[in-house]
Each structure stands twice: as structure tokens, then as C-alpha cells.
Design an enzyme around this catalytic site. Structure first.
Site, PDB file in Angstrom:
ATOM      1  N   CYS A  84      24.055 -22.147 -45.177  1.00  0.00           N
ATOM      2  CA  CYS A  84      24.166 -23.604 -45.111  1.00  0.00           C
ATOM      3  C   CYS A  84      25.631 -24.046 -45.234  1.00  0.00           C
ATOM      4  O   CYS A  84      26.437 -23.743 -44.376  1.00  0.00           O
ATOM      5  CB  CYS A  84      23.257 -24.257 -46.146  1.00  0.00           C
ATOM      6  SG  CYS A  84      22.995 -26.030 -45.858  1.00  0.00           S
ATOM      7  N   HIS A 195      18.187 -22.038 -44.580  1.00  0.00           N
ATOM      8  CA  HIS A 195      18.087 -21.416 -45.903  1.00  0.00           C
ATOM      9  C   HIS A 195      17.070 -20.282 -45.872  1.00  0.00           C
ATOM     10  O   HIS A 195      15.863 -20.517 -46.010  1.00  0.00           O
ATOM     11  CB  HIS A 195      17.651 -22.451 -46.941  1.00  0.00           C
ATOM     12  CG  HIS A 195      18.707 -23.438 -47.300  1.00  0.00           C
ATOM     13  ND1 HIS A 195      19.606 -23.239 -48.319  1.00  0.00           N
ATOM     14  CD2 HIS A 195      19.016 -24.641 -46.760  1.00  0.00           C
ATOM     15  CE1 HIS A 195      20.417 -24.275 -48.402  1.00  0.00           C
ATOM     16  NE2 HIS A 195      20.076 -25.140 -47.462  1.00  0.00           N
ATOM     17  N   GLU A 197      16.406 -18.170 -48.141  1.00  0.00           N
ATOM     18  CA  GLU A 197      15.732 -18.051 -49.437  1.00  0.00           C
ATOM     19  C   GLU A 197      14.582 -19.032 -49.586  1.00  0.00           C
ATOM     20  O   GLU A 197      13.774 -18.905 -50.520  1.00  0.00           O
ATOM     21  CB  GLU A 197      16.747 -18.235 -50.572  1.00  0.00           C
ATOM     22  CG  GLU A 197      17.171 -19.665 -50.860  1.00  0.00           C
ATOM     23  CD  GLU A 197      18.222 -20.221 -49.911  1.00  0.00           C
ATOM     24  OE1 GLU A 197      18.701 -21.344 -50.159  1.00  0.00           O
ATOM     25  OE2 GLU A 197      18.566 -19.527 -48.927  1.00  0.00           O
TER      26      GLU A 197
END
Length: 223
Positions: A84, A195, A197
Site C-alpha cells: 500500500c 493489502h 494480509e
């Protein structure tokens, strides 16, 4: 953590989604070393450069912690993953809340989504920030994409996007009003606007690929 597990340095400059990234890394069996000290991060095997916030504030935070030189060296010497804002900061400049210089590791700039282009295919207005799930269209055969289907969905949250000056850097794109750069890759560096994650199975697969990556097999157009 498994004995002998890879040590992943996660750069802490006070503005990253560190907990989610560290938990994902640990879930995959690696050791997450979260630190704002260059000497600690230098002892890890690979680096993740996350980021959430405003470009100028994040550059100031990096400089205050004397981390800018470390990031520049790490991005050229070991497997390196930007996430990001951690991708955007690698560029030369950003127009977010004024003109700001970036780390200058990659040629390109960070731009705001243009209001006039923010329409879906039916002409309906699109909200900014771009927030939610979107398809990631892979453009290169990269080790970090191994086992991830073409057009897999990843999670995005951003109001600005990267425009690389060198099209050879582009590794994937997404569509939001228009096609925009969603990933860049060169040598041992890979960076995503989305993202991983927070991106479920596909995101964990990408992070797992990063943990196993030796930094080779990607495009080699030079930093």
C-alpha cells in the site's frame, strides 16, 4: 515459530498496519521482527515495508527515525515487499496534500484518482477512497504470483495510485474507473497497492510465496 524459520523485518515508522502483517507472517511459520531501528531490521532475512496514512507524514516519520537510508539499501539487497503506502513511498514524488518527494527508488509518481474518470461501466459514480475487493490482473510470471489464479480478488484501501515512469515495472493492474497500477516488480523488489494480509487465501498465498522467495525470478530492469 519453527526452528530456523525465516526472520521477516517489518518496518515500523508509526503508520503501518503492523499487527495484521505480523500476524499473517507468524501464521505462515516465520518470525516477525517489528522494529523502527535500522540495526535490528538489518539482522533479518527479508523486509516488509507496510504503510497506512498520508504520504508526506510517512516520509517525515521515516526521516525522523533515520530509516530512509536503510529502506533504500534493503530494497536493493534482500527480498523486499512493499504494501500500500509502502509501495507509493518507493516512487519519486506524490501529489497527496501538496508536492512531496519520495524515496526515489523507482521512477514514477503518486497521483490522486481523477474525479472525471471515477465512473463504473454503467456510468455510475465511484467512491474515493477505492475501498474493498477488486480483481488483480497479473501481467508477469512472478514467483510471488505462483499458485494465485489470474484475476484473484485482493483487498484495497487507497485514494491515490502509482504511475510508474517505466512500463517494464508494471507487474499487475486493477480497474477502478480506469486501469491503474496495482503491483510493481524489479529484481528483488515487489510491491502491491492492495493489502495481502487482508486478502484471504490469495493474500496468504502471496505472503507465503514471499517468505520462500530468494529475490530472483522477477523482471530485471534495474532500480
Amino acid at each position: 515459530m519453527r526452528p530456523g524459520a525465516t526472520r521477516v523485518g517489518i518496518i515500523d515508522y508509526g503508520m503501518g498496519n503492523l499487527y495484521s502483517v505480523a500476524k499473517a507472517v507468524e501464521h505462515l511459520g516465520a518470525s516477525a521482527v517489528v522494529s523502527d531501528r535500522a540495526e535490528v531490521l538489518a539482522g533479518t532475512d527479508r523486509i516488509i515495508f507496510p504503510g497506512v496514512g498520508a504520504f508526506g507524514d510517512c516520509m517525515a516519520a521515516l526521516e525522523a527515525r533515520e530509516l530512509t537510508d536503510f529502506v533504500r539499501v534493503a530494497a536493493q539487497t534482500r527480498p523486499f515487499l512493499g504494501i500500500c503506502l509502502g509501495m507509493q513511498l518507493l516512487m519519486e514524488s506524490s501529489e497527496e496534500h501538496g508536492a512531496h518527494a519520495g524515496l526515489g527508488l523507482l521512477p514514477g509518481r503518486v497521483l490522486a484518482f481523477p474525479p472525471g474518470a471515477m465512473r463504473d461501466r454503467d456510468g455510475r459514480p465511484l467512491k474515493v477512497p477505492h475501498m474493498g475487493w477488486n480483481e488483480l490482473h497479473q501481467l508477469v510470471a512472478h514467483p510471488l504470483f505462483a499458485g494465485i489464479p489470474q484475476d484473484a480478488h485482493f483487498y484495497f484501501v487507497h485514494s491515490f495510485y502509482v504511475e510508474p515512469a517505466n512500463p517494464e515495472l508494471l507487474a499487475a493492474f486493477a480497474d477502478y474507473g480506469f486501469p491503474f497500477c496495482a503491483a510493481v516488480a524489479v529484481d528483488n523488489l515487489f510491491a502491491l497497492q492492495c493489502h495481502p494480509e487482508k486478502s484471504g487465501e490469495a493474500g496468504l498465498r502471496l505472503l507465503g510465496n514471499f517468505l520462500a522467495w530468494d529475490g530472483g525470478g522477477g523482471p530485471a530492469c534495474g532500480i
